[in-house]
Design a protein around this motif. Sequence first.
Motif, PDB file in Angstrom:
ATOM      1  N   SER A 120       0.849  -1.183   0.000  1.00  0.00           N
ATOM      2  CA  SER A 120       0.000   0.000   0.000  1.00  0.00           C
ATOM      3  C   SER A 120       0.884   1.232   0.000  1.00  0.00           C
ATOM      4  O   SER A 120       1.918   1.283   0.638  1.00  0.00           O
ATOM      5  CB  SER A 120      -0.918  -0.007   1.208  1.00  0.00           C
ATOM      6  N   SER A 121       0.442   2.183  -0.730  1.00  0.00           N
ATOM      7  CA  SER A 121       1.251   3.386  -0.851  1.00  0.00           C
ATOM      8  C   SER A 121       0.965   4.377   0.280  1.00  0.00           C
ATOM      9  O   SER A 121       1.753   5.252   0.551  1.00  0.00           O
ATOM     10  CB  SER A 121       0.984   4.061  -2.195  1.00  0.00           C
ATOM     11  N   GLY A 122      -0.197   4.222   0.977  1.00  0.00           N
ATOM     12  CA  GLY A 122      -0.547   5.163   2.037  1.00  0.00           C
ATOM     13  C   GLY A 122      -0.154   4.657   3.411  1.00  0.00           C
ATOM     14  O   GLY A 122       0.059   3.472   3.627  1.00  0.00           O
ATOM     15  N   ILE A 123      -0.044   5.558   4.344  1.00  0.00           N
ATOM     16  CA  ILE A 123       0.266   5.206   5.730  1.00  0.00           C
ATOM     17  C   ILE A 123      -1.062   4.927   6.431  1.00  0.00           C
ATOM     18  O   ILE A 123      -1.992   5.720   6.337  1.00  0.00           O
ATOM     19  CB  ILE A 123       1.004   6.361   6.421  1.00  0.00           C
ATOM     20  N   PRO A 124      -1.164   3.794   7.121  1.00  0.00           N
ATOM     21  CA  PRO A 124      -2.428   3.501   7.802  1.00  0.00           C
ATOM     22  C   PRO A 124      -2.675   4.524   8.923  1.00  0.00           C
ATOM     23  O   PRO A 124      -1.757   4.934   9.612  1.00  0.00           O
ATOM     24  CB  PRO A 124      -2.232   2.105   8.367  1.00  0.00           C
ATOM     25  N   GLY A 125      -3.897   4.930   9.069  1.00  0.00           N
ATOM     26  CA  GLY A 125      -4.242   5.935  10.075  1.00  0.00           C
ATOM     27  C   GLY A 125      -5.310   5.422  11.024  1.00  0.00           C
ATOM     28  O   GLY A 125      -6.056   4.497  10.712  1.00  0.00           O
ATOM     29  N   VAL A 126      -5.386   6.032  12.171  1.00  0.00           N
ATOM     30  CA  VAL A 126      -6.383   5.679  13.170  1.00  0.00           C
ATOM     31  C   VAL A 126      -7.372   6.839  13.250  1.00  0.00           C
ATOM     32  O   VAL A 126      -6.981   7.998  13.401  1.00  0.00           O
ATOM     33  CB  VAL A 126      -5.720   5.450  14.547  1.00  0.00           C
ATOM     34  N   ASP A 127      -8.644   6.502  13.153  1.00  0.00           N
ATOM     35  CA  ASP A 127      -9.683   7.520  13.235  1.00  0.00           C
ATOM     36  C   ASP A 127      -9.889   7.882  14.708  1.00  0.00           C
ATOM     37  O   ASP A 127     -10.309   7.062  15.515  1.00  0.00           O
ATOM     38  CB  ASP A 127     -10.980   6.984  12.629  1.00  0.00           C
ATOM     39  N   LEU A 128      -9.586   9.130  15.055  1.00  0.00           N
ATOM     40  CA  LEU A 128      -9.651   9.567  16.444  1.00  0.00           C
ATOM     41  C   LEU A 128     -10.988  10.222  16.811  1.00  0.00           C
ATOM     42  O   LEU A 128     -11.201  10.569  17.963  1.00  0.00           O
ATOM     43  CB  LEU A 128      -8.523  10.550  16.737  1.00  0.00           C
ATOM     44  N   SER A 129     -11.875  10.408  15.875  1.00  0.00           N
ATOM     45  CA  SER A 129     -13.129  11.096  16.212  1.00  0.00           C
ATOM     46  C   SER A 129     -13.982  10.368  17.240  1.00  0.00           C
ATOM     47  O   SER A 129     -14.545  11.033  18.100  1.00  0.00           O
ATOM     48  CB  SER A 129     -13.966  11.413  14.995  1.00  0.00           C
ATOM     49  N   PRO A 130     -14.130   9.046  17.229  1.00  0.00           N
ATOM     50  CA  PRO A 130     -14.907   8.416  18.299  1.00  0.00           C
ATOM     51  C   PRO A 130     -14.280   8.627  19.690  1.00  0.00           C
ATOM     52  O   PRO A 130     -14.987   8.873  20.662  1.00  0.00           O
ATOM     53  CB  PRO A 130     -14.930   6.936  17.934  1.00  0.00           C
ATOM     54  N   MET A 131     -12.958   8.582  19.754  1.00  0.00           N
ATOM     55  CA  MET A 131     -12.292   8.792  21.022  1.00  0.00           C
ATOM     56  C   MET A 131     -12.490  10.233  21.504  1.00  0.00           C
ATOM     57  O   MET A 131     -12.748  10.476  22.687  1.00  0.00           O
ATOM     58  CB  MET A 131     -10.800   8.494  20.918  1.00  0.00           C
ATOM     59  N   LEU A 132     -12.420  11.195  20.614  1.00  0.00           N
ATOM     60  CA  LEU A 132     -12.641  12.590  20.990  1.00  0.00           C
ATOM     61  C   LEU A 132     -14.078  12.815  21.446  1.00  0.00           C
ATOM     62  O   LEU A 132     -14.323  13.599  22.362  1.00  0.00           O
ATOM     63  CB  LEU A 132     -12.299  13.504  19.816  1.00  0.00           C
ATOM     64  N   ASP A 133     -15.028  12.135  20.814  1.00  0.00           N
ATOM     65  CA  ASP A 133     -16.420  12.249  21.248  1.00  0.00           C
ATOM     66  C   ASP A 133     -16.596  11.736  22.679  1.00  0.00           C
ATOM     67  O   ASP A 133     -17.277  12.366  23.495  1.00  0.00           O
ATOM     68  CB  ASP A 133     -17.345  11.457  20.308  1.00  0.00           C
ATOM     69  N   VAL A 134     -15.983  10.618  22.982  1.00  0.00           N
ATOM     70  CA  VAL A 134     -16.089  10.049  24.325  1.00  0.00           C
ATOM     71  C   VAL A 134     -15.430  10.979  25.352  1.00  0.00           C
ATOM     72  O   VAL A 134     -15.985  11.239  26.427  1.00  0.00           O
ATOM     73  CB  VAL A 134     -15.459   8.639  24.376  1.00  0.00           C
ATOM     74  N   ILE A 135     -14.279  11.513  25.035  1.00  0.00           N
ATOM     75  CA  ILE A 135     -13.580  12.418  25.953  1.00  0.00           C
ATOM     76  C   ILE A 135     -14.403  13.678  26.182  1.00  0.00           C
ATOM     77  O   ILE A 135     -14.534  14.162  27.309  1.00  0.00           O
ATOM     78  CB  ILE A 135     -12.171  12.737  25.425  1.00  0.00           C
ATOM     79  N   PHE A 136     -14.986  14.214  25.130  1.00  0.00           N
ATOM     80  CA  PHE A 136     -15.831  15.400  25.258  1.00  0.00           C
ATOM     81  C   PHE A 136     -17.033  15.116  26.163  1.00  0.00           C
ATOM     82  O   PHE A 136     -17.381  15.932  27.023  1.00  0.00           O
ATOM     83  CB  PHE A 136     -16.286  15.869  23.876  1.00  0.00           C
ATOM     84  N   GLN A 137     -17.662  13.958  26.000  1.00  0.00           N
ATOM     85  CA  GLN A 137     -18.799  13.592  26.841  1.00  0.00           C
ATOM     86  C   GLN A 137     -18.377  13.439  28.303  1.00  0.00           C
ATOM     87  O   GLN A 137     -19.110  13.846  29.215  1.00  0.00           O
ATOM     88  CB  GLN A 137     -19.448  12.290  26.339  1.00  0.00           C
ATOM     89  N   LEU A 138     -17.217  12.869  28.554  1.00  0.00           N
ATOM     90  CA  LEU A 138     -16.722  12.732  29.924  1.00  0.00           C
ATOM     91  C   LEU A 138     -16.449  14.094  30.555  1.00  0.00           C
ATOM     92  O   LEU A 138     -16.775  14.331  31.724  1.00  0.00           O
ATOM     93  CB  LEU A 138     -15.456  11.877  29.956  1.00  0.00           C
ATOM     94  N   ILE A 139     -15.854  14.986  29.798  1.00  0.00           N
ATOM     95  CA  ILE A 139     -15.592  16.330  30.320  1.00  0.00           C
ATOM     96  C   ILE A 139     -16.901  17.022  30.667  1.00  0.00           C
ATOM     97  O   ILE A 139     -17.035  17.625  31.737  1.00  0.00           O
ATOM     98  CB  ILE A 139     -14.775  17.149  29.294  1.00  0.00           C
ATOM     99  N   LEU A 140     -17.885  16.934  29.794  1.00  0.00           N
ATOM    100  CA  LEU A 140     -19.182  17.546  30.081  1.00  0.00           C
ATOM    101  C   LEU A 140     -19.829  16.932  31.313  1.00  0.00           C
ATOM    102  O   LEU A 140     -20.392  17.643  32.147  1.00  0.00           O
ATOM    103  CB  LEU A 140     -20.117  17.391  28.885  1.00  0.00           C
ATOM    104  N   PHE A 141     -19.740  15.616  31.440  1.00  0.00           N
ATOM    105  CA  PHE A 141     -20.323  14.946  32.605  1.00  0.00           C
ATOM    106  C   PHE A 141     -19.699  15.453  33.896  1.00  0.00           C
ATOM    107  O   PHE A 141     -20.391  15.786  34.853  1.00  0.00           O
ATOM    108  CB  PHE A 141     -20.152  13.431  32.489  1.00  0.00           C
ATOM    109  N   PHE A 142     -18.372  15.532  33.951  1.00  0.00           N
ATOM    110  CA  PHE A 142     -17.708  15.970  35.172  1.00  0.00           C
ATOM    111  C   PHE A 142     -17.948  17.447  35.451  1.00  0.00           C
ATOM    112  O   PHE A 142     -18.072  17.853  36.603  1.00  0.00           O
ATOM    113  CB  PHE A 142     -16.215  15.654  35.126  1.00  0.00           C
ATOM    114  N   LEU A 143     -18.027  18.266  34.432  1.00  0.00           N
ATOM    115  CA  LEU A 143     -18.331  19.681  34.655  1.00  0.00           C
ATOM    116  C   LEU A 143     -19.720  19.875  35.242  1.00  0.00           C
ATOM    117  O   LEU A 143     -19.920  20.657  36.170  1.00  0.00           O
ATOM    118  CB  LEU A 143     -18.217  20.458  33.340  1.00  0.00           C
ATOM    119  N   VAL A 144     -20.690  19.174  34.712  1.00  0.00           N
ATOM    120  CA  VAL A 144     -22.060  19.331  35.187  1.00  0.00           C
ATOM    121  C   VAL A 144     -22.240  18.715  36.570  1.00  0.00           C
ATOM    122  O   VAL A 144     -22.907  19.282  37.431  1.00  0.00           O
ATOM    123  CB  VAL A 144     -23.052  18.704  34.174  1.00  0.00           C
ATOM    124  N   SER A 145     -21.642  17.580  36.819  1.00  0.00           N
ATOM    125  CA  SER A 145     -21.866  16.894  38.086  1.00  0.00           C
ATOM    126  C   SER A 145     -21.125  17.546  39.254  1.00  0.00           C
ATOM    127  O   SER A 145     -21.503  17.339  40.400  1.00  0.00           O
ATOM    128  CB  SER A 145     -21.480  15.430  37.987  1.00  0.00           C
TER     129      SER A 145
END
Length: 138
Positions: free
Chosen positions: A8-33
């Motif tokens: 393969s000519s491309g470098i394999p990549g990891v999609d970080l958007s699901p991880m960022l979504d989870v981190i964002f939800q955790l931050i919101l949870f701790f801020l509100v609680s």
Amino acid sequence: MHVNRKRSSGIPGVDLSPMLDVIFQLILFFLVSTTFAVLPGLKMNLPQSSTSVATDARGVTISVEESGAIYFNDEPVSLDELPAKFASVELGENFTKETFPVSVSADENVTNGTIVKIFDAIRTGGFSCVSLRTSERK
């Protein structure tokens, strides 16, 4: 035998958007609680004072409504049950009965006799660090 390997000519990549979504939800949870303060949910007309001082929110709060209903933190109790409630208070390692904060929050129309009976129940339990809650005079 010839093996055909594709590179393969491309470098394999990891999609970080699901991880960022989870981190964002955790931050919101701790801020509100963590922004909720534990205060009694009783609506009272506290007496006004021009010399009121903020006190420690930890400890026990005794609330007395105008109708005479008494609450130990947020649990309704009778005047006769107060000494037993104070006997069952867990102080924690940094407090003694003499330093454990007890706050009395009474409607301004509650009689002096009721407040004296509450103070007697507090003293019977061995507690002596008592403050009366008031509202600031404007």
